[in-house]
Design a protein around this motif. Structure first.
Motif, PDB file in Angstrom:
ATOM      1  N   GLY A   1      10.825   8.665  13.598  1.00  0.00           N
ATOM      2  CA  GLY A   1       9.658   9.209  14.284  1.00  0.00           C
ATOM      3  C   GLY A   1       8.637   9.898  13.411  1.00  0.00           C
ATOM      4  O   GLY A   1       7.631  10.404  13.926  1.00  0.00           O
ATOM      5  N   TYR A   2       8.845   9.931  12.096  1.00  0.00           N
ATOM      6  CA  TYR A   2       7.872  10.578  11.217  1.00  0.00           C
ATOM      7  C   TYR A   2       6.655   9.677  10.990  1.00  0.00           C
ATOM      8  O   TYR A   2       6.788   8.462  10.873  1.00  0.00           O
ATOM      9  CB  TYR A   2       8.522  10.941   9.873  1.00  0.00           C
ATOM     10  N   ARG A   3       5.490  10.283  10.914  1.00  0.00           N
ATOM     11  CA  ARG A   3       4.262   9.526  10.684  1.00  0.00           C
ATOM     12  C   ARG A   3       4.195   9.001   9.250  1.00  0.00           C
ATOM     13  O   ARG A   3       4.579   9.711   8.311  1.00  0.00           O
ATOM     14  CB  ARG A   3       3.029  10.396  10.966  1.00  0.00           C
ATOM     15  N   ILE A   4       3.653   7.801   9.127  1.00  0.00           N
ATOM     16  CA  ILE A   4       3.429   7.205   7.812  1.00  0.00           C
ATOM     17  C   ILE A   4       1.932   6.959   7.666  1.00  0.00           C
ATOM     18  O   ILE A   4       1.353   6.138   8.368  1.00  0.00           O
ATOM     19  CB  ILE A   4       4.195   5.870   7.652  1.00  0.00           C
ATOM     20  N   TYR A   5       1.317   7.704   6.766  1.00  0.00           N
ATOM     21  CA  TYR A   5      -0.104   7.518   6.497  1.00  0.00           C
ATOM     22  C   TYR A   5      -0.301   6.703   5.221  1.00  0.00           C
ATOM     23  O   TYR A   5       0.606   6.587   4.388  1.00  0.00           O
ATOM     24  CB  TYR A   5      -0.806   8.878   6.350  1.00  0.00           C
ATOM     25  N   THR A   6      -1.485   6.147   5.078  1.00  0.00           N
ATOM     26  CA  THR A   6      -1.833   5.338   3.907  1.00  0.00           C
ATOM     27  C   THR A   6      -3.182   5.800   3.366  1.00  0.00           C
ATOM     28  O   THR A   6      -3.801   6.727   3.907  1.00  0.00           O
ATOM     29  CB  THR A   6      -1.931   3.847   4.268  1.00  0.00           C
ATOM     30  N   GLU A   7      -3.653   5.108   2.331  1.00  0.00           N
ATOM     31  CA  GLU A   7      -4.967   5.416   1.778  1.00  0.00           C
ATOM     32  C   GLU A   7      -6.078   5.173   2.801  1.00  0.00           C
ATOM     33  O   GLU A   7      -7.147   5.768   2.714  1.00  0.00           O
ATOM     34  CB  GLU A   7      -5.222   4.596   0.515  1.00  0.00           C
ATOM     35  N   VAL A   8      -5.830   4.281   3.757  1.00  0.00           N
ATOM     36  CA  VAL A   8      -6.819   4.060   4.815  1.00  0.00           C
ATOM     37  C   VAL A   8      -6.995   5.336   5.633  1.00  0.00           C
ATOM     38  O   VAL A   8      -8.124   5.742   5.954  1.00  0.00           O
ATOM     39  CB  VAL A   8      -6.401   2.885   5.724  1.00  0.00           C
TER      40      VAL A   8
ATOM     41  N   MET B   1       0.842  -1.193   0.000  1.00  0.00           N
ATOM     42  CA  MET B   1       0.000   0.000   0.000  1.00  0.00           C
ATOM     43  C   MET B   1       0.875   1.240   0.000  1.00  0.00           C
ATOM     44  O   MET B   1       1.856   1.321   0.741  1.00  0.00           O
ATOM     45  CB  MET B   1      -0.908   0.003   1.239  1.00  0.00           C
ATOM     46  N   SER B   2       0.538   2.212  -0.877  1.00  0.00           N
ATOM     47  CA  SER B   2       1.355   3.415  -0.969  1.00  0.00           C
ATOM     48  C   SER B   2       1.255   4.221   0.314  1.00  0.00           C
ATOM     49  O   SER B   2       0.252   4.180   1.020  1.00  0.00           O
ATOM     50  CB  SER B   2       0.889   4.276  -2.155  1.00  0.00           C
ATOM     51  N   THR B   3       2.322   4.936   0.596  1.00  0.00           N
ATOM     52  CA  THR B   3       2.365   5.737   1.823  1.00  0.00           C
ATOM     53  C   THR B   3       2.168   7.210   1.494  1.00  0.00           C
ATOM     54  O   THR B   3       2.439   7.668   0.383  1.00  0.00           O
ATOM     55  CB  THR B   3       3.696   5.551   2.554  1.00  0.00           C
ATOM     56  N   LEU B   4       1.667   7.927   2.499  1.00  0.00           N
ATOM     57  CA  LEU B   4       1.390   9.352   2.350  1.00  0.00           C
ATOM     58  C   LEU B   4       2.003  10.107   3.519  1.00  0.00           C
ATOM     59  O   LEU B   4       2.162   9.560   4.607  1.00  0.00           O
ATOM     60  CB  LEU B   4      -0.121   9.600   2.321  1.00  0.00           C
ATOM     61  N   ARG B   5       2.318  11.353   3.264  1.00  0.00           N
ATOM     62  CA  ARG B   5       2.842  12.213   4.326  1.00  0.00           C
ATOM     63  C   ARG B   5       1.688  13.018   4.944  1.00  0.00           C
ATOM     64  O   ARG B   5       0.631  13.160   4.326  1.00  0.00           O
ATOM     65  CB  ARG B   5       3.876  13.179   3.758  1.00  0.00           C
ATOM     66  N   PRO B   6       1.878  13.541   6.145  1.00  0.00           N
ATOM     67  CA  PRO B   6       0.840  14.406   6.720  1.00  0.00           C
ATOM     68  C   PRO B   6       0.439  15.547   5.801  1.00  0.00           C
ATOM     69  O   PRO B   6      -0.737  15.907   5.726  1.00  0.00           O
ATOM     70  CB  PRO B   6       1.491  14.912   8.011  1.00  0.00           C
ATOM     71  N   THR B   7       1.426  16.098   5.080  1.00  0.00           N
ATOM     72  CA  THR B   7       1.116  17.209   4.182  1.00  0.00           C
ATOM     73  C   THR B   7       0.209  16.760   3.036  1.00  0.00           C
ATOM     74  O   THR B   7      -0.594  17.552   2.531  1.00  0.00           O
ATOM     75  CB  THR B   7       2.400  17.825   3.601  1.00  0.00           C
ATOM     76  N   ASP B   8       0.325  15.490   2.616  1.00  0.00           N
ATOM     77  CA  ASP B   8      -0.538  14.984   1.542  1.00  0.00           C
ATOM     78  C   ASP B   8      -1.996  14.968   1.991  1.00  0.00           C
ATOM     79  O   ASP B   8      -2.897  15.364   1.247  1.00  0.00           O
ATOM     80  CB  ASP B   8      -0.097  13.579   1.124  1.00  0.00           C
ATOM     81  N   LEU B   9      -2.236  14.484   3.214  1.00  0.00           N
ATOM     82  CA  LEU B   9      -3.603  14.465   3.734  1.00  0.00           C
ATOM     83  C   LEU B   9      -4.113  15.878   3.952  1.00  0.00           C
ATOM     84  O   LEU B   9      -5.276  16.182   3.644  1.00  0.00           O
ATOM     85  CB  LEU B   9      -3.657  13.688   5.046  1.00  0.00           C
ATOM     86  N   ALA B  10      -3.264  16.737   4.489  1.00  0.00           N
ATOM     87  CA  ALA B  10      -3.685  18.097   4.811  1.00  0.00           C
ATOM     88  C   ALA B  10      -4.011  18.890   3.549  1.00  0.00           C
ATOM     89  O   ALA B  10      -5.012  19.623   3.507  1.00  0.00           O
ATOM     90  CB  ALA B  10      -2.588  18.801   5.602  1.00  0.00           C
ATOM     91  N   ARG B  11      -3.202  18.727   2.514  1.00  0.00           N
ATOM     92  CA  ARG B  11      -3.367  19.531   1.302  1.00  0.00           C
ATOM     93  C   ARG B  11      -4.704  19.256   0.617  1.00  0.00           C
ATOM     94  O   ARG B  11      -5.329  20.173   0.088  1.00  0.00           O
ATOM     95  CB  ARG B  11      -2.218  19.238   0.334  1.00  0.00           C
ATOM     96  N   GLU B  12      -5.149  18.008   0.647  1.00  0.00           N
ATOM     97  CA  GLU B  12      -6.408  17.659  -0.026  1.00  0.00           C
ATOM     98  C   GLU B  12      -7.587  18.453   0.512  1.00  0.00           C
ATOM     99  O   GLU B  12      -8.526  18.771  -0.232  1.00  0.00           O
ATOM    100  CB  GLU B  12      -6.681  16.159   0.140  1.00  0.00           C
TER     101      GLU B  12
END
Length: 244
Positions: free
Chosen positions: A38-45, A1-12
């Motif tokens: 320590g950086y967060r790793i977000y996903t499509e979930v 599953m592809s990973t996303l950064r906090p900025t990716d979620l925030a920008r949308e």
């Protein structure tokens, strides 16, 4: 599953990354995994969870939206669905109330067109005097007060009810609507709306805005259902993968 950064979620959504972190901390989106540094790793979930939460807010309000998401993250789908059911129930109740207010205002308008306007109230009335004026019993006025229709002041010396001009107007409206067969709970809503709007004419003009708000909430619920369903699909897929 592809990973996303906090900025990716925030920008949308035009959010700050701190807002995304806050939503995670409150349990509105699932906890993120961390890199060794320590950086967060977000996903499509997580992206689907954020879309679901933000779509729930205009439909059900901030508090209920948060409760729905935290229930899902406790794996309590039934509680989340119950909260949604309550939201739909409130919307239906609001629609029924709007219909009752609209009908009552129409009733008041029709009566005022066919009957001479009452003289403006002057001075104050005791409960007995007002009851006599309307042709009802003092107990009836006390019932209307208990229902929130009347809010008389109290005489400082005696503690007796004192009805001013606004109280007398509200009592006359209540008397008219009771003769029209309206229940006390609907009359209380009408009187409160008239107090807020500043009269029946202003209230009639505000009913369309009220209707638009209910329509917007209903459409927001449909929009939220789409995003919530998509998020549940993500969760089901993730759970199936974990069980393999």
């Amino acid at each position: 599953m592809s990973t996303l950064r906090p900025t990716d979620l925030a920008r949308e959504h035009g959010l700050s990354t701190q807002a995304v972190r806050n939503y995670e901390r409150h349990g509105f989106i699932p906890p993120a995994e961390r890199t060794p540094s320590g950086y967060r790793i977000y996903t499509e979930v997580h992206a689907a969870a954020l879309r679901a939460y933000l779509s729930l807010v205009p439909a059900y309000g901030y508090a209920a939206a948060g409760q729905i998401m935290t229930a899902l993250h406790r794996d309590d789908l039934d509680e989340a669905l119950t909260l949604i059911d309550h939201g739909h129930s409130r919307l239906l109740r609001d629609r029924d109330t709007l219909d009752a207010v609209r009908a009552a205002v129409q009733h008041l308008t029709t009566e005022s067109e066919t009957a001479p306007a009452p003289a403006p109230a002057t001075g104050t009335r005791t409960v007995g005097e007002l009851a006599h004026q309307l042709g009802v019993t003092p107990a009836t006025l006390r019932n209307w007060e208990g229902a929130g229709i009347l809010t008389p002041a109290r005489d400082c010396a005696t503690g007796y009810r004192v009805f001013g001009a606004d109280d007398i107007r509200d009592a006359e409206l209540a008397h008219l609507l009771r003769r029209g067969g309206y229940p006390l709970e609907h009359i209380a809503t009408v009187v409160q709306q008239i107090r807020t709007a500043g009269g029946t004419d202003a209230l009639a003009a505000s009913l369309d805005a009220w209707q638009h708000k209910l329509t917007a909430r209903g459409r927001a619920m449909l929009h939220a259902a789409t995003h919530l369903s998509a998020y549940l699909t993500h969760l089901d897929t993730e759970n199936q993968a974990d069980s393999l």
